[in-house]
Design an enzyme around this catalytic site. Structure first.
Site, mmCIF file in Angstrom:
data_model
loop_
_atom_site.group_PDB
_atom_site.id
_atom_site.type_symbol
_atom_site.label_atom_id
_atom_site.label_comp_id
_atom_site.label_asym_id
_atom_site.label_seq_id
_atom_site.Cartn_x
_atom_site.Cartn_y
_atom_site.Cartn_z
ATOM 1 N N GLU A 448 0.719 -1.229 -0.086
ATOM 2 C CA GLU A 448 0.211 0.055 0.002
ATOM 3 C C GLU A 448 0.808 1.300 0.027
ATOM 4 O O GLU A 448 1.728 1.321 0.829
ATOM 5 C CB GLU A 448 -0.946 0.068 1.147
ATOM 6 C CG GLU A 448 -1.582 1.208 1.507
ATOM 7 C CD GLU A 448 -2.264 1.540 2.731
ATOM 8 O OE1 GLU A 448 -2.230 0.294 3.518
ATOM 9 O OE2 GLU A 448 -2.849 2.232 3.220
ATOM 10 N N ASP A 521 -1.300 -1.128 5.811
ATOM 11 C CA ASP A 521 -1.167 -0.651 7.085
ATOM 12 C C ASP A 521 -2.155 -1.229 8.115
ATOM 13 O O ASP A 521 -3.333 -1.739 7.684
ATOM 14 C CB ASP A 521 -1.440 0.976 7.195
ATOM 15 C CG ASP A 521 -0.301 1.687 6.590
ATOM 16 O OD1 ASP A 521 0.905 1.135 6.462
ATOM 17 O OD2 ASP A 521 -0.690 2.769 5.892
ATOM 18 N N ASP A 523 -4.329 -0.106 9.574
ATOM 19 C CA ASP A 523 -5.263 0.942 10.197
ATOM 20 C C ASP A 523 -6.611 0.771 9.262
ATOM 21 O O ASP A 523 -6.510 -0.233 8.414
ATOM 22 C CB ASP A 523 -4.923 2.321 10.120
ATOM 23 C CG ASP A 523 -4.580 2.650 8.576
ATOM 24 O OD1 ASP A 523 -4.996 1.971 7.735
ATOM 25 O OD2 ASP A 523 -3.905 3.597 8.490
ATOM 26 N N ASP A 525 -7.845 2.555 6.721
ATOM 27 C CA ASP A 525 -7.632 2.424 5.307
ATOM 28 C C ASP A 525 -6.692 1.208 4.907
ATOM 29 O O ASP A 525 -7.155 0.661 3.720
ATOM 30 C CB ASP A 525 -6.778 3.704 5.111
ATOM 31 C CG ASP A 525 -7.527 4.950 4.860
ATOM 32 O OD1 ASP A 525 -8.861 4.611 4.587
ATOM 33 O OD2 ASP A 525 -6.942 5.936 4.473
#
Ligand code: 0RA
Length: 656
Positions: A448, A521, A523, A525
């Protein structure tokens, strides 16, 4: 749920739970009678070649023992005598299945043995009894209670009938006593509890989720039947009971998706002793989800009922579209694909002598069923559409959109194929390939963001690790059709890097990497992007998942620093554990993202095969991800947790 709804005066299941059970070794202190030796010899083939009877002795085979017991009770329900089944996962590792049917007969047969004992000790004896009725008996099911008995280091049967309770227990299939009368009972039913034989199964632990899913499915398929799963390790039992049967099943499958027709269309009819039920409802997606069952067995390979369903659906919708003027004279007919886009349906047939064919014996072979299903559904659909013209119009409009998109996709594919974009041997410029040429030894990291991509390129072991950075979010293939998917540059890069092609020309043998690892990640997103990637593979390259090539990398979440030393941990629980273990003053910092790590850190924490945590993606997980995709996009806490749970099986460092 209140446990007292289970009509069991003595709560057998609970009372025996805490008892420690030491099975006697066969032959140790049992003096064999001629009869027992006969039993031993009778069941010997099962113990010698268990795979012949239950497929395997891995986890799948182990669960066949449960399915066998449940199927017997469901048969009793299908015969009209049983309304409730309780499956208990006991703390001591045994499983019991209890039903409120007629109770297995205990009357003595010619040789002086009770019917119960014969059923439990003679191979295939179960089939003789009962006679007629829709027996759950396909594939490996229906092998008989004696097979379960033979593969259990201990088994207890309790029968309540004729005002009495009877019991008999067995060790590896051998009765320990004749059937005994315990006392009076006003209850009717059968309880079978077994302890799987640790000599036969390398792993005897039962999978609650697997059992729960099957029991839920059974309850959907048999409306009005209550099935309770009681895991003694949990506070509450689960109750599955659906008055609506497969209508509730379809609603469940469409849950959270926008629907086209407000309520599922439902048709039920009996033709020549075959019971046919179909429920269907369109949703706003482009995905077909049609499940078929014969005698409660999931016919994954389809068969005659599925063919009959398809014929009727295409016929009825075309007929209505013409009649309502939604298809003009010059328009071509809607195709099968058009009428199945966004369709969720459950087909359930129950018949007397099902023939199961195909590679996995999950294809219904009975030819007569095709015409029966097609006649029943055509008539039902035509009537429904006449009576519900506005729902009918919405459905036809949905299928017309599908037809137009199919045209557009064909043009897009032609275009792409002419340019040969996806089969081009020119690798994308963004790909940093590895030097290894053997796919079995090569890994592709899909990373990413360009900055993490940069660190990964520097940190990797270039001999066998390739890096493909992705910019931002890739297209959600669940919400776009193939024509749109193919114009997305990120996806084209991915396809080209994979080397497999796509669509009709997809070939898993051409995969350039046998480890494809998403690295996003930790998180919200990141989890979106990972979901988008999983969805892409699941929809367009399922073989990559099937082969076990797809993995997710798990970057760390926290850095703990004590003095001059730093540690990485991968979740909150681990953080707390380590803080406790290390003691003293510890500085905790949260990673913001992969881009924040330098090349060495990225290598050490996420890419070094010696340290990294990889989660292998299973097709079920990918399906689950697709399923909860919509909710996930809302980035609420709960769905995210579920998302992780869907992937967390057998993985270290991921407590949730
Ligand atoms: C055939 C006949 C009868 C009972 C059953 C089958 C039966 C088998 C199982 C297996 C698990 N639970 C079951 N419940 C019932 C009895 C017929 C009669 O009463 O005459």
């Amino acid at each position: 749920m209140n446990k007292s709804t289970v009509n069991d005066p003595d709560r057998f299941a609970r009372s025996a739970a805490g008892r420690s059970v030491r099975p006697r070794a066969v032959g140790a202190d049992v003096a064999y009678t001629a009869e027992q030796i006969q039993v031993l010899e009778g069941l010997e083939p099962v113990r010698r070649r268990p795979g012949m009877y239950i497929g395997s002795t891995d986890n799948k085979g182990l669960h066949h023992l449960v399915w066998e017991l449940v199927d017997n009770s469901v048969d009793e329900a299908l015969a009209g005598y049983c309304t409730e089944i309780l499956v208990t996962l006991h703390l001591d590792g045994s499983v019991s299945v209890k039903d409120n049917g007629r109770g297995i007969p205990v009357d003595k047969k010619e040789d002086g043995r009770s019917a119960l004992e014969i059923v439990l000790t003679v191979l295939h004896a179960g089939g003789k009894f009962g006679g007629g009725g829709y027996k759950v008996s396909g594939g490996l099911h229906g092998v008989g209670l004696s097979v379960v008995n033979a593969l259990s280091e201990r088994l207890e049967a309790h029968v309540h009938r004729d005002g009495k309770e009877y019991t008999q227990s067995y060790v590896r299939g051998v009765p320990q006593t004749p059937v005994q009368t315990v006392g009076k009972s006003s209850y009717l039913g059968t309880i079978v509890r077994f302890w799987p034989d640790r000599e036969m199964f390398p792993d005897t632990s039962f999978d609650r989720d697997l059992i729960m899913n099957r029991l839920r499915e059974m309850a959907f398929l048999n409306k009005g039947l209550k099935i309770i799963l009681d895991d003694e390790g949990l506070d509450f039992p689960y109750t599955f009971y659906f008055e609506g049967g497969i209508v509730a099943f379809v609603k469940h499958l469409n849950h959270g998706k926008g629907v086209v027709n407000a309520a599922p269309i439902y048709v039920e009819r009996e033709v020549d002793s075959t019971t046919i039920e179909v429920a269907l409802q369109y949703n706003q997606s482009f995905v077909e989800n049609v499940l078929s069952f014969a005698n409660n067995i999931n016919t994954a390979e389809g068969g005659s009922h599925m063919t009959g369903f398809r014929t009727a659906l295409t016929f009825a919708l075309n007929r209505y579209a013409r009649k309502a003027g939604l298809l003009k004279e010059q328009d071509p007919n809607l195709t099968g694909e058009d009428v199945r886009e966004g369709l969720t349906a459950v087909i359930s047939v129950k018949l007397l002598e099902p023939q199961f064919e195909g590679q996995t014996k999950t294809k219904l072979g009975n030819a007569e069923v095709q015409g029966q299903v097609s006649a029943v559904l055509s008539e039902g659909l035509v009537q429904y559409l006449d009576e519900n013209p506005s729902e009918g119009r919405r459905i036809i409009e949905k299928t017309l959109t599908a037809a137009r998109a199919r045209e557009a996709a064909r043009r897009a594919r032609d275009l792409v194929q002419r340019k040969s974009l996806l089969e081009s041997t020119t690798l994308p410029g963004k790909l940093a390939d590895c030097s290894e040429r053997d796919p079995a030894l090569s890994e592709l990291y899909i990373v990413e963001g360009d900055s993490a991509g940069g660190s990964a390129k520097m940190g990797r072991d270039r001999r066998f690790q390739a890096i493909l950075p992705l910019r931002g979010k890739i297209l959600n293939v669940e919400k776009a059709r193939i024509d749109k998917v193919l114009v997305s540059e990120e996806i084209r890069n991915l396809i080209t890097a994979m080397g497999t092609g796509i669509g009709d020309s997809f070939d898993v043998e051409k995969a350039r990497y046998h480890r494809v690892i998403t690295m996003t990640d930790a998180d919200v997103d990141g989890s979106h992007i990972r979901t988008l990637l999983l969805t892409f593979f699941f929809r367009y390259m399922p073989d990559i998942i099937e082969r076990g090539y797809l993995y997710m990398a798990q970057p760390p979440l926290f850095k703990l620093t004590k003095g001059k030393t730093s540690f990485w941990v991968y979740n909150e629980a681990e953080r707390d554990r380590e803080i406790k273990r290390l003691g003293g003053k510890i500085e905790v910092s949260r990673f913001k993202g992969l881009g924040e790590m330098n090349a060495d850190q990225l290598w050490e924490t996420t890419m070094n095969p010696a340290n990294r945590v990889l989660l292998q993606v299973k097709i079920d997980d990918a399906a689950a991800v697709s399923d909860i995709f919509e909710k996930l996009m809302g980035s609420e806490v709960e769905p995210r947790k579920r998302f992780i749970q869907a992937h967390a099986k057998n993985v270290r460092n991921l407590d949730i």
